[in-house]
Write an enzyme that holds these catalytic residues in place. Structure first.
Site, short mmCIF file in Angstrom:
data_model
loop_
_atom_site.label_atom_id
_atom_site.label_comp_id
_atom_site.label_asym_id
_atom_site.label_seq_id
_atom_site.Cartn_x
_atom_site.Cartn_y
_atom_site.Cartn_z
N SER A 36 4.64 1.70 -6.28
CA SER A 36 6.03 1.34 -6.04
C SER A 36 6.69 2.47 -5.26
CB SER A 36 6.74 1.06 -7.37
OG SER A 36 8.05 0.60 -7.16
N HIS A 46 5.20 -2.61 -4.23
CA HIS A 46 6.51 -3.24 -4.41
C HIS A 46 7.33 -3.03 -3.13
CE1 HIS A 46 6.14 -2.41 -9.03
NE2 HIS A 46 5.31 -3.35 -8.61
N ASP A 104 4.80 -1.51 -14.32
CA ASP A 104 3.94 -2.56 -13.77
C ASP A 104 2.53 -2.02 -13.58
OD1 ASP A 104 3.09 -4.97 -12.65
OD2 ASP A 104 3.74 -4.40 -10.63
#
Length: 362
Positions: free
Chosen positions: A184, A211, A304
């Protein structure tokens, strides 16, 4: 960071549009934990004010006269490394410049909703505020090595891929090994340290879940492809998973692999607040590859990928988490480590070799 809890985050806004400087200032200062300590009309002015004001975070426009956003970022990272959030347009040129900036060390970016002068910038207010707050807690990392790599010719890639298929007989068949990389905030810079160091004949397929919103993952894949011996591109529905190829999940879609070993894209609800989500891809590929799957979690906020990594470790697969010493944001890898789901914890510059070694065993 303890003093930052007690005082507002000090932000410098750099944009060549007086309107955008005003709007960005108003949006940021609508949050009581943020104060704009200065604005700058171009990159040169911005650089001088970074050195003078020493802000906690800089928001930096990509397209500016005299010294553009990329050139300004390079100077900031060389002279006073500071967390930078790029403010970019949705155009192809804007996306490409943003990816280059993230590779160099920008923490994150916010896309202007409607061009260089966005009259509706307020729709991105929550994203802007959240990313500036995250940047204030991030560690700026000066990334230079991968950015300076010479582009690799398409002919070299094709020759390497043809050799791989002759050696393995994979062709379009499912590769025996698969690598799943999730990241991310700070991920593009980390990926630029890893993907270009993978060999063209890697005997495994590679899936990347970063992401990132729609429109930017294609530029990320194209930039990585230019710098890498291994083939890299944005995934499309129906693409076969192949050895010697990296597929990047497109922004706005969860990436899965179907029963025939082909990519399926899904616009179902966000998971952990994001789409694409690493854990969705884990759920899809773990039952197929099992212990032959290698999971890698890089820098980023949140958790995540932690669930998938824990399941993979339990299944006997190889799991790698990025070490805190090289993370821009030590969030996702930290959760993996705390769960005991990481077999290796490595600085980013050691991860490509670890992947190559892991897929070469069995």
């Amino acid at each position: 960071m303890s003093d930052r809890v007690q005082r507002p985050i000090r932000v410098l806004v750099v944009d060549d549009s007086a309107f955008m400087r005003k709007v960005l200032t108003e949006l940021l200062e609508s949050d009581p934990l943020i104060t704009v300590v200065g604005t700058a009309r171009d990159g040169q002015d911005g650089l001088e004010k970074v050195l003078q004001l020493q802000p906690d975070v800089v928001t930096l426009d990509i397209e500016m006269p005299r010294l553009d956003g990329y050139g300004t970022l390079r100077e900031i990272m060389a002279r006073r490394p500071t967390p930078v959030v790029m403010v970019s347009s949705h155009t192809r040129e804007g996306a490409e410049a943003t990816i280059r900036a993230l590779a160099l060390g920008a923490v994150d970016f916010v896309a202007k909703p409607s061009g260089s002068i966005s009259l509706n910038m307020h729709v991105a207010r929550d994203e802007l505020v959240a990313k500036v707050k995250a940047a204030a807690a991030a560690t700026p990392r000066v990334r230079t090595a991968a950015v300076e790599l010479a582009p690799v010719s398409p002919r070299e890639k094709m020759q390497a891929l043809a050799g791989l298929r002759r050696q393995t007989g994979f062709g379009d068949r499912l590769p025996r090994r698969l690598v799943l990389i999730g990241c991310s905030t700070g991920g593009p810079g980390a990926l630029h340290q890893i993907i270009p160091r993978l060999p063209a004949d890697l005997p495994a397929g590679v899936l990347v879940v970063q992401h990132m919103p729609p429109g930017f993952t294609r530029s990320l894949a194209q930039r990585l492809d230019e710098l890498s011996a291994i083939s890299v591109r944005e995934a499309r529905a129906g693409d076969p998973v192949r050895a010697g190829q990296v597929l990047v999940a497109p922004g706005g879609y969860h990436m899965l692999v179907d029963a025939e070993g082909r990519i399926a894209l899904d616009q179902g609800p966000p998971v952990h607040g994001v789409r694409p989500a690493v854990d969705v891809t884990f759920e899809s590929v773990l039952p197929v590859w099992k212990e032959r799957l290698v999971g890698v979690i890089l820098t980023g906020m949140g958790y995540d990928g932690a669930k998938g990594m824990a399941q993979l470790r339990k299944a006997g697969g190889w799991t790698i988490a990025e070490d805190a010493s090289t993370c821009v944001v030590y969030g996702m890898p930290r959760v993996v480590v705390e769960l005991g789901a990481a077999r290796e914890v490595l600085p980013v510059h050691s991860i490509a070799d670890a992947i190559t070694r892991a897929v070469g065993e069995g």
